[in-house]
Design an enzyme around this catalytic site. Structure first.
Site, PDB file in Angstrom:
ATOM      1  N   HIS A  14      36.318 193.747  34.512  1.00 47.50           N
ATOM      2  CA  HIS A  14      37.088 194.537  33.535  1.00 47.50           C
ATOM      3  C   HIS A  14      36.461 195.582  33.218  1.00 47.50           C
ATOM      4  CE1 HIS A  14      36.058 192.336  29.366  1.00 47.50           C
ATOM      5  NE2 HIS A  14      34.890 192.094  30.606  1.00 47.50           N
ATOM      6  N   CYS A  33      31.318 198.654  27.683  1.00 53.66           N
ATOM      7  CA  CYS A  33      32.909 197.628  28.055  1.00 53.66           C
ATOM      8  C   CYS A  33      33.461 198.795  28.916  1.00 53.66           C
ATOM      9  CB  CYS A  33      33.007 197.032  27.590  1.00 53.66           C
ATOM     10  SG  CYS A  33      31.898 195.061  26.997  1.00 53.66           S
ATOM     11  N   HIS A  39      32.565 196.942  35.302  1.00 52.98           N
ATOM     12  CA  HIS A  39      31.276 195.622  35.294  1.00 52.98           C
ATOM     13  C   HIS A  39      32.135 194.461  34.946  1.00 52.98           C
ATOM     14  CE1 HIS A  39      33.169 195.623  30.282  1.00 52.98           C
ATOM     15  NE2 HIS A  39      32.746 194.756  31.071  1.00 52.98           N
ATOM     16  N   HIS A  41      31.640 190.090  34.470  1.00 56.16           N
ATOM     17  CA  HIS A  41      30.670 188.885  33.751  1.00 56.16           C
ATOM     18  C   HIS A  41      30.831 187.973  34.801  1.00 56.16           C
ATOM     19  CE1 HIS A  41      30.591 190.953  29.956  1.00 56.16           C
ATOM     20  NE2 HIS A  41      32.155 191.077  30.761  1.00 56.16           N
ATOM     21  N   ASP A  79      38.733 184.452  39.543  1.00 53.43           N
ATOM     22  CA  ASP A  79      38.048 184.649  40.458  1.00 53.43           C
ATOM     23  C   ASP A  79      37.848 185.838  41.661  1.00 53.43           C
ATOM     24  OD1 ASP A  79      35.810 183.762  40.663  1.00 53.43           O
ATOM     25  OD2 ASP A  79      35.795 182.678  42.244  1.00 53.43           O
ATOM     26  N   HIS A  80      36.248 186.251  41.230  1.00 56.87           N
ATOM     27  CA  HIS A  80      35.812 187.358  41.217  1.00 56.87           C
ATOM     28  C   HIS A  80      37.745 188.993  42.012  1.00 56.87           C
ATOM     29  CE1 HIS A  80      33.102 185.216  42.834  1.00 56.87           C
ATOM     30  NE2 HIS A  80      32.131 186.024  43.652  1.00 56.87           N
ATOM     31  N   GLU A 125      31.744 184.638  27.710  1.00 56.20           N
ATOM     32  CA  GLU A 125      31.428 185.509  28.365  1.00 56.20           C
ATOM     33  C   GLU A 125      30.042 185.736  28.722  1.00 56.20           C
ATOM     34  OE1 GLU A 125      33.974 189.901  27.628  1.00 56.20           O
ATOM     35  OE2 GLU A 125      32.418 189.624  26.762  1.00 56.20           O
TER      36      GLU A 125
END
Length: 136
Positions: A14, A33, A39, A41, A79-80, A125
């Site tokens: 995100h 961020c 980037h 997490h 996810d991903h 996070e």
């Protein structure tokens, strides 16, 4: 009242950025961020439900079924993925951990059976940063 927690993991990218602000202001407020190239997490998601044990099973809710709901309505969606661009339930929202926890609540709450309530979404996070959302 008994509380049952299921833990799942997902990875997502995100960027935190306010389009009304300059690049400098975004960097000042959001730091790394606000990276233009995104980037990611490795999120850890704790979903807690509450209720009374069923006299026939002893369960508040079947943990495997809860895992299946989390997989279908959350993990498969995020996810991903890029939270800013790929996740319908985050469209038009800042992709902060706070807003993501609210979005996850909204994804799961309608799918719980009568007598089982969503109690808390706890979203890590990073190992040192997490949010908790109790609805409302």
């Amino acid at each position: 009242m008994i509380y049952l927690t299921r833990v799942e993991n997902f990875n997502a990218a995100h960027k935190l950025s306010n389009p009304a602000w300059s690049k400098e202001k975004n960097k000042e407020v959001f730091g790394k961020c606000a990276n233009e190239n995104w980037h990611g997490h490795n999120y850890e998601l704790h979903v807690t439900v509450k209720g009374n044990p069923d006299p026939e099973t002893g369960f508040v809710f079947n943990a495997k079924t809860l895992g299946n709901l989390i997989e279908e309505y959350v993990v498969e969606q995020v996810d991903h993925r890029n939270l800013n661009m790929d996740v319908a339930f985050m469209a038009g929202k800042f992709t902060s951990a706070e807003n993501l926890a609210i979005g996850i609540w909204e994804q799961l709450a309608p799918h719980l059976p009568e007598g089982v309530q969503l109690h808390c979404i706890k979203l890590y996070e990073t190992p040192r940063i997490y949010v908790e959302y109790y609805g409302g």
